[in-house]
Design a protein around this motif. Structure first.
Motif: not given
Length: 193
Positions: A128-134, A138
């Motif tokens: 989820d964090a990767e999808a939000e580019e964080d 991640a």
């Protein structure tokens, strides 16, 4: 406190693997090539597993264990001298997979295993964090999953099947190597039988 009898990993060892990759025709679709790359990754994960085990057994203090992990990280994540662009990309993939292994081991040594949630929970949060580019978050979540794997929890590889290919799937690949290394920390032979 006595010094461990052998070093956990060496520049020479890494360079032997890199030399083999340089010398061989590497095709990621070919089983032998894929195995060579996986062995390179597993070999590093085994070194990390042995450092964690030495820490758990009281043979290494926290600071020494963290230094050992850092030494391995500097060797493995350093710039690789390979001219073949495709091989360089494949080795870079192995290095990327291992980033999470280093963070997980450090996290485990510095703070123990994550206290709440499961491996799957943390990997889901990482995705989820990767999808939000964080990507920092991640990696943090993936490392927490790694602390649980070090502590003996199972990584179900099917968790990666539902994820879009990216850093988290690469890190899961590294955590899979870590899981294998924790359960059977035997040295990967550099020369095939």
């Amino acid at each position: 406190m006595s010094n461990p009898p052998t070093e956990f990993y060496s520049e020479e060892r890494w360079q032997n693997w890199i030399g083999r990759i340089k010398d061989e025709d590497i095709d990621p679709e070919d089983e032998d090539s894929a195995r060579l790359l996986l062995n390179l990754q597993d070999d590093t994960a085994i070194a990390i597993a042995k450092i964690v085990a030495a820490y758990d057994d009281g043979e290494l203090g926290e600071e020494e264990a963290l230094e050992e992990i850092n030494d391995v990280r500097e060797i493995v994540l350093g710039e690789v001298d390979i001219e073949d662009e495709e091989k360089l990309i494949l080795v870079d993939g192995v290095q990327t997979s291992l980033v999470c292994v280093f963070f997980a081991a450090e996290e485990y040594i510095a703070g123990g295993p994550a206290e709440e949630g499961s491996v799957g929970d943390y990997l889901g949060a990482a995705a989820d964090a990767e999808a939000e580019e964080d990507l920092d978050a991640a990696l943090g979540y993936a490392a927490q999953a790694g602390t649980l794997i070090i502590d003996g929890e199972e990584l179900d590889m099917s968790v990666a099947e539902d994820l879009e290919y990216g850093l988290v799937t690469e890190w899961i690949n590294g955590l899979d190597s870590l899981q294998s290394a924790m359960s059977d920390p035997e040295v990967v032979e550099e020369d095939e039988e």
